[in-house]
Design an enzyme around this catalytic site. Structure first.
Site, PDB file in Angstrom:
ATOM      1  N   HIS A  87       0.835  -1.220   0.000  1.00 54.03           N
ATOM      2  CA  HIS A  87       0.000   0.000   0.000  1.00 54.03           C
ATOM      3  C   HIS A  87       0.865   1.264   0.000  1.00 54.03           C
ATOM      4  O   HIS A  87       0.417   2.316   0.447  1.00 54.03           O
ATOM      5  CB  HIS A  87      -0.940   0.040   1.214  1.00 54.03           C
ATOM      6  CG  HIS A  87      -1.655  -1.241   1.489  1.00 54.03           C
ATOM      7  ND1 HIS A  87      -2.930  -1.511   1.033  1.00 54.03           N
ATOM      8  CD2 HIS A  87      -1.258  -2.366   2.137  1.00 54.03           C
ATOM      9  CE1 HIS A  87      -3.294  -2.720   1.413  1.00 54.03           C
ATOM     10  NE2 HIS A  87      -2.286  -3.277   2.078  1.00 54.03           N
ATOM     11  N   SER A 147      14.527  22.190 -14.862  1.00 55.78           N
ATOM     12  CA  SER A 147      13.310  22.970 -15.075  1.00 55.78           C
ATOM     13  C   SER A 147      13.716  24.336 -15.600  1.00 55.78           C
ATOM     14  O   SER A 147      14.736  24.893 -15.189  1.00 55.78           O
ATOM     15  CB  SER A 147      12.554  23.109 -13.757  1.00 55.78           C
ATOM     16  OG  SER A 147      11.753  24.271 -13.783  1.00 55.78           O
ATOM     17  N   LYS A 198      15.443  21.926  -9.629  1.00 57.68           N
ATOM     18  CA  LYS A 198      14.773  20.717 -10.091  1.00 57.68           C
ATOM     19  C   LYS A 198      15.683  19.787 -10.887  1.00 57.68           C
ATOM     20  O   LYS A 198      16.512  20.219 -11.660  1.00 57.68           O
ATOM     21  CB  LYS A 198      13.570  21.085 -10.980  1.00 57.68           C
ATOM     22  CG  LYS A 198      12.399  21.688 -10.232  1.00 57.68           C
ATOM     23  CD  LYS A 198      11.721  20.721  -9.252  1.00 57.68           C
ATOM     24  CE  LYS A 198      10.818  19.730  -9.946  1.00 57.68           C
ATOM     25  NZ  LYS A 198       9.634  20.318 -10.521  1.00 57.68           N
ATOM     26  N   GLU A 212       9.308   9.098 -16.349  1.00 61.35           N
ATOM     27  CA  GLU A 212       7.903   9.512 -16.535  1.00 61.35           C
ATOM     28  C   GLU A 212       7.407   9.143 -17.924  1.00 61.35           C
ATOM     29  O   GLU A 212       6.266   8.717 -18.107  1.00 61.35           O
ATOM     30  CB  GLU A 212       7.773  11.021 -16.344  1.00 61.35           C
ATOM     31  CG  GLU A 212       8.049  11.494 -14.929  1.00 61.35           C
ATOM     32  CD  GLU A 212       8.240  13.002 -14.907  1.00 61.35           C
ATOM     33  OE1 GLU A 212       7.245  13.720 -14.885  1.00 61.35           O
ATOM     34  OE2 GLU A 212       9.407  13.464 -14.939  1.00 61.35           O
TER      35      GLU A 212
END
Ligand code: ARG
Length: 475
Positions: free
Chosen positions: A172, A293, A299, A306
């Site tokens: 979980h 970024s 970043k 992704e």
């Protein structure tokens, strides 16, 4: 040579009936008809398979005495030239010739005249395209298998290097029990191993030759389907001519294996996204697979991970698209089936780039040992070890041990410390049967070391699994 230009020039060439099937037609197809009908814009990717199939067919026709030796030689030499022209970028793909089959034959006709027209004896575009596509999907399966093997190899190397590094295992996405990094990575090796198994099962069923099935009913010519099957590396000819030209199961099987595989890649991508986040900091992805970024200088985005996760949708979409095309089609061939190619081409390319990126990212990633070890002990992940100790050392039934341990966890939570930081007096106040030796099982290293059951997370198991994985998957 763009498709657009081909369409325009075909439009201009109105008034001339199609040279391949125009016998009973007075006028050329409407430009819009050509646009919806032509597949050359994408099925040119089948050129090598189409030419291989034609060479096999022509030779067989020669051996069967259906074509003269001179015609066979002219056809095969001509097809060689066509192939060289395509590969050299000197081939004029024409939309008015619809597809790769007629483009190749059309060019052959320009080069060798009449003999080219004999090539299509005892053959139809229906068995031709089925043959070409089987050959293409077979190559795609082999390429996927190679790429999966490389990915497994990268995972196994990392598993070996991190066989005894501890990390939290989750259920979980809540800290559950400590595991070893090697064990976690080897889980993916199993998943990708099953993917290879699915591809290989699909390949075995795919590897029958539809060539010679004709349009749907077979042919009256004395062809030798065994011979063409053998030349093209198929195990045997397909058994039923109607099925041969109606069937696209081999594509659906490839796509379903690809979709399941993409699902696995997506889960790996997802874990890398989580693990590389500032909150987790389990792993650092290499610069080559991260981006910055444009606005936020701090970043480091895990774009490749992704995108691997995101591209799954395209591959699953390809399966859905083709399964939808095929449902409800009457036997045998229907033009709907021309819609079988674009989704597959896209899915195959997508799968290959994802597999390569996953392998590259895996090989490059750097785990943070201290951070992983600290996280492995967070969230009372040794609670099961305490319960097991009560069962083993104090003869407490597991359900009762579970209750006692729950009270210990609650106390630790209240005191804001780990289970191993509680004084023995506190533990004994909860259950008098607990003694000092319990601390031996409360460290994360001891915890993972104790999980020696077959398939468990203990470092020794991981090392043995690394060796057996190399054996099963890489040899
Ligand atoms: N371009 C067609 C396809 O990909 C080839 C088969 C055409 N057959 C036909 N009967 N029109 O499906």
């Amino acid at each position: 040579m763009s498709d657009k230009k081909n369409l325009d020039s075909a439009q201009e060439a109105s008034g001339e009936s199609n040279r391949m099937w125009g016998g009973r037609f007075a006028a050329a197809p409407d430009a819009l008809m050509e646009r919806i009908n032509a597949s050359i814009g994408f099925d040119k990717a089948l050129y090598a398979q189409d030419i291989a199939g034609s060479v096999a067919h022509a030779r067989m026709l020669g051996d069967a005495g259906i074509l003269s030796d001179a015609d066979v030689t002219a056809i095969c030499d001509g097809l060689d030239t066509v192939k060289a022209e395509i590969e050299g970028g000197n081939f004029d793909f024409r939309a008015d010739l619809e597809d790769i089959h007629m483009n190749v034959e059309g060019r052959l006709t320009d080069m060798i005249g009449d003999a080219a027209g004999r090539l299509h004896t005892a053959r139809s575009r229906n068995d031709q395209v089925a043959t070409d596509f089987r050959l293409w999907v077979r190559d795609a399966i082999d390429a996927a298998d190679d790429a999966l093997k490389s990915l497994q190899s990268a995972l196994i190397d990392q598993a070996e290097a991190h066989a005894d590094w501890v990390m939290p295992g989750f259920t979980h996405l809540q800290a559950a029990q400590p595991v070893t990094v090697g064990h976690h990575l080897l889980a993916y090796v199993e998943m990708f191993g099953r993917d290879r198994g699915r591809f290989s099962d699909a390949r075995a069923r795919l590897n029958e030759s539809p060539l010679g099935a004709g349009a749907l009913a077979g042919t009256s010519f004395p062809i030798d389907r065994e011979a063409t099957a053998k030349t093209l590396g198929f195990d045997r000819p397909t058994a039923n001519s109607l099925d041969s030209v109606s069937d696209r199961d081999f594509v659906l099987e490839y796509l379903s294996a690809a979709a399941i595989c993409a699902g696995h890649l997506s889960r790996l991508g997802e874990e890398l996204v989580i693990w590389s986040s500032a909150q987790f900091r389990f792993v650092r992805l290499s610069d080559s697979f991260s981006t910055g970024s444009s606005m936020m200088p701090q970043k480091r985005n895990p774009d490749a991970a992704e995108l691997i996760r995101g591209k799954t949708g395209r591959i699953l979409g390809a399966f859905t698209a083709l399964a939808t095309v095929m449902k409800g089609l009457p036997l045998a061939y229907s033009k709907d089936m021309q819609e079988d190619k674009e989704p597959v081409f896209d899915a195959a390319e997508t799968l290959m780039v994802c597999l390569a990126a996953a392998a590259g990212m895996t090989a490059d990633m750097a785990f943070d040992r201290d951070r992983l070890a600290a996280a492995a002990g967070e969230g009372f992940t040794m609670a099961t070890d305490l319960a097991d100790w009560l069962v083993r050392e104090a003869g407490v039934p597991f359900r009762e041990a579970h209750r006692i341990t729950g009270r210990v966890v609650a106390l630790a939570e209240e005191k804001g410390c780990g289970l191993e930081d509680l004084p023995i007096a506190d533990l004994q106040a909860i259950d008098a049967r607990i003694d000092d030796s319990v601390f031996g099982v409360l460290g994360v290293d001891n915890s993972v070391r104790s999980r020696t059951s077959y398939g468990g997370t203990a470092p020794d198991n991981v090392r043995a699994q690394v060796a057996s994985s190399r054996d099963r998957f890489l040899s």
